[in-house]
Design an enzyme around this catalytic site. Structure first.
Site, PDB file in Angstrom:
ATOM      1  N   THR A  75      21.773  52.027  15.669  1.00  9.78           N
ATOM      2  CA  THR A  75      21.294  50.671  15.927  1.00  9.78           C
ATOM      3  C   THR A  75      22.372  49.788  16.547  1.00  9.78           C
ATOM      4  OG1 THR A  75      19.827  50.900  14.018  1.00  9.78           O
ATOM      5  CG2 THR A  75      20.112  48.695  14.909  1.00  9.78           C
ATOM      6  N   GLY A  85      25.207  51.034   8.899  1.00 10.47           N
ATOM      7  CA  GLY A  85      25.763  49.724   8.620  1.00 10.47           C
ATOM      8  C   GLY A  85      26.739  49.197   9.646  1.00 10.47           C
ATOM      9  N   LYS A  99      21.416  67.254   9.695  1.00  7.30           N
ATOM     10  CA  LYS A  99      21.738  66.068   8.909  1.00  7.30           C
ATOM     11  C   LYS A  99      20.604  65.820   7.930  1.00  7.30           C
ATOM     12  CE  LYS A  99      22.282  61.091   8.980  1.00  7.30           C
ATOM     13  NZ  LYS A  99      22.000  59.863   9.735  1.00  7.30           N
TER      14      LYS A  99
END
Length: 283
Positions: free
Chosen positions: A228, A206, A118
């Site tokens: 997160t 997000g 990534k």
């Protein structure tokens, strides 16, 4: 079970038709939820949350997590075995193409030639927004060097298409800023990217809660990556389980095809014939 030999249909009850696997480069996966390994209290919590998520692709920030480069320190691969998970090294924390390429080449050495990666090249430490000029440069170098590149990018449809044309195996536009939990702020750009792409589109960054993940999948995204949203939850293991269900539900809703949106409907959902009416002469 190794992710590379995963079944082509996810274990979702009630699926009306066989679901093709998520194809990323030369690999196939049943799960469409990708998860990160940062911000957990310890490796044990990391392990339990990832198990609950059902994810098969686990991304690791090479600059922040030991996978063998720091001898004598706890090694994440002792908790998350590469025989069970596909480890996706990422270049988080890099701010130039040169640093990102160097980091991912190190990861390939540590993972015995593993070429799926990534790519992240950040623009600044405050927003963690991608530097697309440096991202394009790094992508060209990595693809030429034999990497299968999944790439974190802005939600700019033109940039996403350029990355695909370079040879990236997946484009990963942000839904909103990394770690913000703001959800999908621009679904229209995501839909344009999805409509133009011939490679998987993976929402990256997000997502804050399960409904955000479901919306991403309902829009037609091929997968969702998050860290997160799970690690910062009050109960990360329970949130991981919720995210697994949300991704599966969103994907099924996308495949089912939702009803058209209307301001109002002149056609009632209940039958209008064969109704019981009061007898004649009675109030």
């Amino acid at each position: 079970m190794s992710a590379d030999t995963a079944p082509t249909t996810p274990p979702t009850a009630g699926t009306a038709r066989p679901e093709p696997a998520l194809r990323v480069g030369s690999r196939s996966f049943a799960s469409r939820l990708l998860v990160g390994t940062g911000k957990y209290r310890d490796f044990d919590e990391t392990r339990r949350a990832i198990e609950a998520s059902g994810a098969q692709i686990v991304t690791v920030a090479i600059r922040r997590t030991n996978i063998g480069q720091n001898r004598g320190e706890p090694n994440l691969l002792e908790v998350l075995s590469p025989s069970r998970y596909t480890i996706l090294p990422n270049s988080a924390g890099c701010y130039s193409a040169q640093d990102a390429v160097r980091t991912l080449r190190l990861a390939r050495e540590l993972l015995d030639g593993h070429n799926l990666c990534k790519l992240e090249v950040l623009g600044d430490a405050h927003t963690l927004y991608p530097n697309m000029t440096e991202t394009l440069s790094a992508a060209k170098t990595l693809v030429a060097d034999g990497f299968e590149v999944m790439v974190y990018c802005s939600d700019d449809p033109i940039m996403a298409k350029q990355l695909e044309e370079i040879g990236c195996v997946a484009v990963m536009p942000l839904a909103s800023l990394i770690g913000s939990g703001m959800g999908i702020l621009n679904p229209w750009n995501l839909q344009i990217i999805i409509g133009n792409a011939q490679v998987p589109v993976v929402v990256d960054a997000g997502v804050g809660t399960a409904s955000d993940a479901a919306i991403a999948m309902e829009l037609g995204c091929d997968a969702v990556l998050m860290n997160t949203a799970i690690a910062a939850a009050k109960d990360p293991v329970l949130m991981a389980s919720a995210m697994k269900k949300a991704v599966e539900a969103g994907r099924e809703a996308f495949l089912a095809g939702r009803m058209p949106k209307k301001l109002y409907s002149a056609a009632p959902s209940s039958p209008v014939t064969g109704l019981i009416t009061p007898s004649a002469g009675k109030a």
